[in-house]
Design an enzyme around this catalytic site. Structure first.
Site, PDB file in Angstrom:
ATOM      1  N   ASN A   1      10.195  -5.021   8.706  1.00 51.37           N
ATOM      2  CA  ASN A   1       9.111  -4.989   7.726  1.00 51.37           C
ATOM      3  C   ASN A   1       8.932  -6.300   6.979  1.00 51.37           C
ATOM      4  OD1 ASN A   1       8.566  -2.462   8.573  1.00 51.37           O
ATOM      5  ND2 ASN A   1       9.366  -1.418   6.769  1.00 51.37           N
TER       6      ASN A   1
ATOM      7  N   CYS B   1      -1.708   7.544  10.778  1.00 51.36           N
ATOM      8  CA  CYS B   1      -0.568   7.652  11.696  1.00 51.36           C
ATOM      9  C   CYS B   1       0.175   8.943  11.343  1.00 51.36           C
ATOM     10  CB  CYS B   1       0.345   6.437  11.561  1.00 51.36           C
ATOM     11  SG  CYS B   1       1.187   6.363   9.987  1.00 51.36           S
TER      12      CYS B   1
ATOM     13  N   ARG C   1      -3.567   6.055   6.160  1.00 46.92           N
ATOM     14  CA  ARG C   1      -3.063   4.734   5.764  1.00 46.92           C
ATOM     15  C   ARG C   1      -4.259   3.893   5.283  1.00 46.92           C
ATOM     16  NH1 ARG C   1       2.040   4.067   8.123  1.00 46.92           N
ATOM     17  NH2 ARG C   1       2.346   2.409   6.615  1.00 46.92           N
TER      18      ARG C   1
ATOM     19  N   ASP D   1      11.269   5.152   3.467  1.00 49.43           N
ATOM     20  CA  ASP D   1      11.675   4.916   4.856  1.00 49.43           C
ATOM     21  C   ASP D   1      13.082   5.424   5.156  1.00 49.43           C
ATOM     22  OD1 ASP D   1       9.986   1.702   5.127  1.00 49.43           O
ATOM     23  OD2 ASP D   1       9.255   3.770   5.173  1.00 49.43           O
TER      24      ASP D   1
HETATM   25  C1  EPZ Z   1       5.049  -0.678   4.186  1.00 49.29           C
HETATM   26  O1  EPZ Z   1       3.864  -0.087   4.670  1.00 49.29           O
HETATM   27  C2  EPZ Z   1       6.093  -0.443   5.274  1.00 49.29           C
HETATM   28  N1  EPZ Z   1       5.655  -1.049   6.524  1.00 49.29           N
HETATM   29  C3  EPZ Z   1       6.305   1.055   5.489  1.00 49.29           C
HETATM   30  O2  EPZ Z   1       7.370   1.203   6.427  1.00 49.29           O
HETATM   31  C4  EPZ Z   1       6.742   1.673   4.160  1.00 49.29           C
HETATM   32  O3  EPZ Z   1       6.891   3.068   4.328  1.00 49.29           O
HETATM   33  C5  EPZ Z   1       5.670   1.390   3.090  1.00 49.29           C
HETATM   34  O4  EPZ Z   1       5.475  -0.042   2.971  1.00 49.29           O
HETATM   35  C6  EPZ Z   1       6.082   1.925   1.724  1.00 49.29           C
HETATM   36  O5  EPZ Z   1       7.286   1.336   1.332  1.00 49.29           O
HETATM   37  C7  EPZ Z   1       5.724  -2.384   6.667  1.00 49.29           C
HETATM   38  O6  EPZ Z   1       6.119  -3.095   5.766  1.00 49.29           O
HETATM   39  C8  EPZ Z   1       5.295  -2.942   7.998  1.00 49.29           C
HETATM   40  P1  EPZ Z   1       1.895   0.755   1.350  1.00 49.29           P
HETATM   41  P2  EPZ Z   1       2.461  -0.322   3.881  1.00 49.29           P
HETATM   42  O7  EPZ Z   1       0.590   0.040   1.476  1.00 49.29           O
HETATM   43  O8  EPZ Z   1       2.457  -1.598   3.182  1.00 49.29           O
HETATM   44  C9  EPZ Z   1      -1.115   4.031  -0.246  1.00 49.29           C
HETATM   45  C10 EPZ Z   1       8.459   2.011   8.353  1.00 49.29           C
HETATM   46  O9  EPZ Z   1       8.883   3.143   8.601  1.00 49.29           O
HETATM   47  N2  EPZ Z   1      -2.131   2.981  -0.088  1.00 49.29           N
HETATM   48  O10 EPZ Z   1       2.912   0.224   0.426  1.00 49.29           O
HETATM   49  O11 EPZ Z   1       1.370  -0.012   4.844  1.00 49.29           O
HETATM   50  C11 EPZ Z   1      -0.515   4.476   1.089  1.00 49.29           C
HETATM   51  O12 EPZ Z   1      -1.317   5.483   1.677  1.00 49.29           O
HETATM   52  C12 EPZ Z   1       7.096   1.828   7.697  1.00 49.29           C
HETATM   53  O13 EPZ Z   1       9.094   0.952   8.571  1.00 49.29           O
HETATM   54  C13 EPZ Z   1      -3.408   3.198  -0.574  1.00 49.29           C
HETATM   55  O14 EPZ Z   1      -3.710   4.254  -1.119  1.00 49.29           O
HETATM   56  O15 EPZ Z   1       2.529   0.855   2.805  1.00 49.29           O
HETATM   57  C14 EPZ Z   1       0.838   4.994   0.664  1.00 49.29           C
HETATM   58  O16 EPZ Z   1       0.696   6.313   0.174  1.00 49.29           O
HETATM   59  C15 EPZ Z   1       6.346   3.149   7.563  1.00 49.29           C
HETATM   60  N3  EPZ Z   1      -4.342   2.207  -0.425  1.00 49.29           N
HETATM   61  C16 EPZ Z   1       1.241   4.067  -0.473  1.00 49.29           C
HETATM   62  O17 EPZ Z   1       0.007   3.499  -0.953  1.00 49.29           O
HETATM   63  C17 EPZ Z   1      -4.033   0.996   0.153  1.00 49.29           C
HETATM   64  O18 EPZ Z   1      -4.918   0.113   0.232  1.00 49.29           O
HETATM   65  C18 EPZ Z   1       2.184   2.939  -0.070  1.00 49.29           C
HETATM   66  O19 EPZ Z   1       1.598   2.278   1.035  1.00 49.29           O
HETATM   67  C19 EPZ Z   1      -2.713   0.798   0.630  1.00 49.29           C
HETATM   68  C20 EPZ Z   1      -1.777   1.798   0.505  1.00 49.29           C
END
Ligand code: EPZ
Length: 436
Positions: free
Chosen positions: A23, A121, A126, A320
């Site tokens: 990540n 996903c 997402r 995670d």
């Molecule tokens: C990162 O994803 C990680 N992936 C994820 O790991 C991890 O679960 C996640 O952060 C949370 O810690 C990578 O870094 C590649 P977020 P990311 O945007 O950045 C909502 C794994 O298993 N949200 O922090 O895509 C979203 O729906 C993966 O290694 C919005 O509402 O996650 C979620 O509920 C899975 N609007 C929360 O925020 C947005 O524009 C956190 O998502 C963006 C996100």
């Protein structure tokens, strides 16, 4: 399709090294688009997600060199051509939604980006609305065109701004990465309020500073960026993977006899170790001098105690590791409560663990885990990366044989998990599952 067959009951002994962080690697690779100078990344894990990302970078005009090293890690050389294509197509983005992290760098360096909207996903929708809010605040003109995000820098370029990146589930990790990268080349000062505090953001900020960016406050909810006109090349070593390391700690806590984990970022795993505190699990830090890359010995010494776990943005308990800790608490001597506050539907592992005898009662974003004395092997199906890891842990601890189908999910985030577990004494083999 590959599957695993695990015969439970073996205890793990020996040494395993936590890989470089998947990540952290993904936004670090994307950040190579910010410069036309060479960028070298060491300790990049050899995973399908990384290979997909490098495939996308090739599409975007980046030349790529790759050196494999003993033990699986790789050194990647990236050299982006600013005149390359700025279109990240759906057929690549749909395989890995983290591809969205090329949006900020492409926009900032080339003035234009066309990136397919990532789909949802297995762990939930997402959305990227917060990403787009942040880039619009810098002046980007953003539209949706046939499923693609088109982003264009206005005449005069991106301009620094004060930006709020909070959302209903906290901040956004990749959204913070996108905005930080774009702001690094914007004109003026950007303050990101409610920034993600994850260590992967700190690692990205370290690399951007080494490229000449002026960034402070990373690791806190307020990040300040003073834009510069261009960025240099860099050589950077990726931080250890705290989620993979946490998975190994759960394995040791469940079936460890004498498991040593090296390159382990114990400083970012305090939320996990605090959950394990009441249990008879020995976690011994063998070299307290370097908590970011420590050597730790984990052993199950007796009873697993129940716990109350709520996933939260860093430094809270990481979403995670939620599935993995559920497999562990399924064997506790009492009732635990796990509440998922980041991805409320991230429970596809619940039905599969129940097939193995776990007693789980889901009520919306919360699961009551009533500990049982033993899990029993069964045929189960992997659904997403961390759920797959949870099923492997359960299979190691269960009596009898567990077969896990669709382990391509696991291969996205864990290098050669079967081979590494075999070297630690587990009875696990990979085989080709004949589709029925
Ligand atoms: C990162 O994803 C990680 N992936 C994820 O790991 C991890 O679960 C996640 O952060 C949370 O810690 C990578 O870094 C590649 P977020 P990311 O945007 O950045 C909502 C794994 O298993 N949200 O922090 O895509 C979203 O729906 C993966 O290694 C919005 O509402 O996650 C979620 O509920 C899975 N609007 C929360 O925020 C947005 O524009 C956190 O998502 C963006 C996100």
């Amino acid at each position: 399709m590959d599957a695993f067959r695990i015969i439970g009951g073996c205890r793990l002994s020996g040494t395993v090294r936590a890989s470089g962080s998947k990540n952290a690697s993904l936004p670090l690779i994307a950040a190579a688009l910010l410069t036309d100078r060479p960028v070298t990344l060491a300790d990049v894990p050899d995973l399908s997600d990384i290979r997909n990302m490098l495939n996308l970078m090739g599409e975007l005009g980046c030349s790529i060199g790759k050196q494999a090293h003993e033990g699986g890690s790789t050194t990647i050389e990236l050299h982006a051509d600013p005149d390359g294509s700025s279109h990240a197509p759906y057929d690549i983005v749909k395989t890995m939604r983290a591809s969205i992290c090329v949006l900020g760098p492409l926009l900032a360096r080339r003035g234009f980006a066309r990136v397919s909207m990532p789909g949802g996903c297995a762990i939930g929708d997402r959305p990227v609305d917060i990403h787009l809010r942040g880039l619009r605040a810098l002046g980007a003109e953003i539209e949706l065109d046939q499923g693609d995000i088109t982003a264009r820098v206005p005449r005069g370029g991106l301009r620094g701004a004060t930006i709020f990146l909070g959302g209903p589930f906290g901040s956004t990790v990749l959204g913070t990465a996108n905005v930080m990268c774009a702001a690094a080349l914007a004109d003026g000062t950007t303050v990101i309020e409610s920034a993600a505090c994850e260590p992967e953001i700190v690692d990205l900020a370290h690399m951007l500073r080494a490229m000449g960016a002026h960034i402070t406050g990373d690791g806190s909810p307020r990040i300040t960026i003073h834009g510069v006109s261009s960025l240099n090349g860099v050589s950077h070593t990726v931080m250890p993977d705290r989620i993979e390391a946490g998975t190994w700690i759960c394995a040791g806590a469940m079936v460890g006899d004498d498991l040593t984990i090296t390159n382990c970022p114990m400083d970012s795993l305090l939320a996990l170790t605090s959950v394990l505190e009441p249990s008879d699990i020995s976690i011994e830090l063998l070299d307290p001098t370097s908590p970011q890359r420590s050597t730790v010995r984990v052993r199950r010494a007796g009873t697993i105690r129940p716990a109350v776990v709520t996933t939260q943005p860093y430094p809270g308990f990481p979403t995670d590791i939620q599935a993995q800790v559920m497999a562990l608490l399924a064997l506790a001597d009492g009732n635990s409560i796990i509440t998922e506050r980041i991805f409320p539907d991230r429970f596809l592992h619940v039905a599969e663990l129940s097939r193995m005898g776990a007693t789980l009662n889901r009520q919306g974003p919360m699961v009551v885990v009533s500990g049982v004395k033993a899990l029993h092997g069964a045929p189960v199906m992997a659904s997403d990366l961390r759920a797959s890891a949870s099923l492997v842990l359960a299979g190691l601890a269960a009596t009898g044989t567990t077969t896990i189908s669709r382990v391509y999910h696991l291969d996205r985030g864990y290098e050669r998990m079967d081979e590494r577990l075999q070297s630690l004494g587990a009875d696990i083999e990979r085989f080709k599952e004949v589709r029925k």
